[in-house]
Design a protein around this motif. Structure first.
Motif, short mmCIF file in Angstrom:
data_model
loop_
_atom_site.label_atom_id
_atom_site.label_comp_id
_atom_site.label_asym_id
_atom_site.label_seq_id
_atom_site.Cartn_x
_atom_site.Cartn_y
_atom_site.Cartn_z
N GLU A 1 0.85 -1.18 0.00
CA GLU A 1 0.00 0.00 0.00
C GLU A 1 0.89 1.23 0.00
N VAL A 2 0.72 2.08 -0.99
CA VAL A 2 1.52 3.29 -1.12
C VAL A 2 0.67 4.49 -0.73
N SER A 3 1.24 5.37 0.09
CA SER A 3 0.51 6.56 0.51
C SER A 3 1.46 7.75 0.57
N GLY A 4 0.88 8.92 0.52
CA GLY A 4 1.66 10.15 0.63
C GLY A 4 0.92 11.16 1.47
N LEU B 1 6.28 10.15 1.70
CA LEU B 1 5.89 9.10 0.77
C LEU B 1 6.22 7.78 1.43
N ASP B 2 5.23 6.89 1.56
CA ASP B 2 5.40 5.66 2.31
C ASP B 2 4.88 4.47 1.54
N VAL B 3 5.50 3.32 1.81
CA VAL B 3 5.01 2.05 1.27
C VAL B 3 4.96 1.06 2.43
N ALA B 4 3.84 0.37 2.58
CA ALA B 4 3.64 -0.60 3.66
C ALA B 4 3.23 -1.94 3.06
N PHE B 5 3.82 -3.01 3.56
CA PHE B 5 3.55 -4.35 3.05
C PHE B 5 2.74 -5.15 4.05
N ASP B 6 2.04 -6.16 3.55
CA ASP B 6 1.18 -6.98 4.40
C ASP B 6 1.95 -7.72 5.49
N ASN B 7 3.24 -7.96 5.28
CA ASN B 7 4.01 -8.70 6.28
C ASN B 7 4.52 -7.82 7.41
N GLY B 8 4.15 -6.52 7.43
CA GLY B 8 4.54 -5.64 8.50
C GLY B 8 5.73 -4.75 8.21
N VAL B 9 6.41 -4.99 7.09
CA VAL B 9 7.55 -4.15 6.71
C VAL B 9 7.04 -2.85 6.08
N TYR B 10 7.68 -1.74 6.39
CA TYR B 10 7.33 -0.47 5.78
C TYR B 10 8.59 0.36 5.54
N ALA B 11 8.50 1.31 4.63
CA ALA B 11 9.63 2.17 4.31
C ALA B 11 9.10 3.48 3.77
N GLY B 12 9.92 4.51 3.84
CA GLY B 12 9.45 5.79 3.31
C GLY B 12 10.47 6.89 3.46
N MET B 13 10.04 8.07 3.08
CA MET B 13 10.86 9.26 3.24
C MET B 13 9.97 10.43 3.62
N TRP B 14 10.54 11.38 4.35
CA TRP B 14 9.80 12.52 4.87
C TRP B 14 10.67 13.75 4.74
N GLY B 15 10.06 14.90 4.41
CA GLY B 15 10.84 16.11 4.24
C GLY B 15 10.15 17.34 4.78
N SER B 16 10.96 18.35 5.11
CA SER B 16 10.45 19.62 5.63
C SER B 16 11.50 20.70 5.40
N ASN B 17 11.04 21.94 5.29
CA ASN B 17 12.00 23.04 5.34
C ASN B 17 12.44 23.25 6.79
N TYR C 1 13.53 6.11 6.17
CA TYR C 1 13.31 5.14 7.24
C TYR C 1 12.79 3.83 6.68
N VAL C 2 13.11 2.77 7.40
CA VAL C 2 12.62 1.43 7.08
C VAL C 2 12.38 0.71 8.40
N GLY C 3 11.25 -0.01 8.50
CA GLY C 3 10.93 -0.62 9.77
C GLY C 3 9.98 -1.79 9.65
N TYR C 4 9.59 -2.30 10.79
CA TYR C 4 8.69 -3.45 10.88
C TYR C 4 7.77 -3.26 12.08
N GLY C 5 6.50 -3.56 11.91
CA GLY C 5 5.54 -3.48 13.00
C GLY C 5 4.54 -4.62 12.93
#
Length: 220
Positions: free
Chosen positions: A21-24, A50-66, A80-84
């Motif tokens: 699942e991709v979200s922004g 911008l994030d991508v999450a997989f059914d197995n609990g793994v997720y990854a993404g990037m975040w930005g700000s001024n 970031y990359v993680g698992y939940g």
């Protein structure tokens, strides 16, 4: 940085067979605060992820700000990359590795941080550790407790308390607190919170004093 991106690409490749699942998110805040400290000298920030999450609990993404520290720093991009996963109906956890970067900044302050969270009902206990905080050679740790109470189906009361400590904060480890409301309306996520901390503002600047922070964002 190359190792971080290589690891992120490898993780996404390994999990590509899983449904993803991709979200922004795009958002605005009148003051970008990180653990109680302003990253924009008290000014507004536009932020996105911008994030991508997989059914197995793994997720990854990037975040930005001024950002703005009254010098040549102007942007922050985090990877970031993680698992939940859930332990039971009430208890869940996650762990992720975050890499904070500041492209174009005159100093190399990019650094890696390990984060972990434990969630029970409306409570969240989170912990972060960086062994080379802002590339200073000093370790920094952070622990926080959050509570979110649903006043209605759309509005929640949010309470937060955090503590920053270790060598990077030697002599003035500090606490940060907030109380606020969050909710959604017309497809927007909205929040307002009063923030305070135990920092001596003489050691930083007035933008780290008590403040009210408004935020609005939209996820797509």
């Amino acid at each position: 940085m190359k190792k971080i991106l290589t690891g992120l690409a490898l993780t996404m490749a390994i999990t590509s067979v899983q449904a993803a699942e991709v979200s922004g998110t795009i958002g605005f805040t009148n003051d970008y605060r990180f653990r109680g400290i302003s990253q924009t000298s008290g000014d507004a920030a536009v932020q996105g992820s911008l994030d991508v999450a997989f059914d197995n609990g793994v997720y990854a993404g990037m975040w930005g700000s001024n950002v703005d520290w009254d010098d040549d720093a102007n942007i922050e991009i985090d990877y970031y990359v993680g698992y939940g996963n859930d332990i039971n109906d009430d208890l869940s956890y996650d762990a992720y590795l975050a890499y904070y970067t500041y492209p174009g900044y005159s100093e190399d302050i990019d650094y890696l941080e390990l984060n972990a969270g434990l969630y029970y009902g409306d409570f969240a206990l989170t912990y972060a550790f960086a062994n080379d905080y802002v590339n200073s050679g000093d370790a920094a740790q952070y622990i926080a407790l959050d509570y979110s109470y649903g006043i209605t189906e759309e509005v929640s009361l949010d309470l937060h308390a955090g503590h920053s400590f270790d060598d990077a904060w030697e002599g003035y480890g500090y606490e940060d607190y907030s109380i606020g409301l969050s909710g959604s309306a017309a497809g927007l996520d909205l929040s307002v919170a009063y923030l305070t901390n135990s920092l001596d503002v003489d050691e930083t600047d007035n933008s780290d004093d008590d403040t009210v922070v408004f935020s609005v964002s939209r996820t797509f």
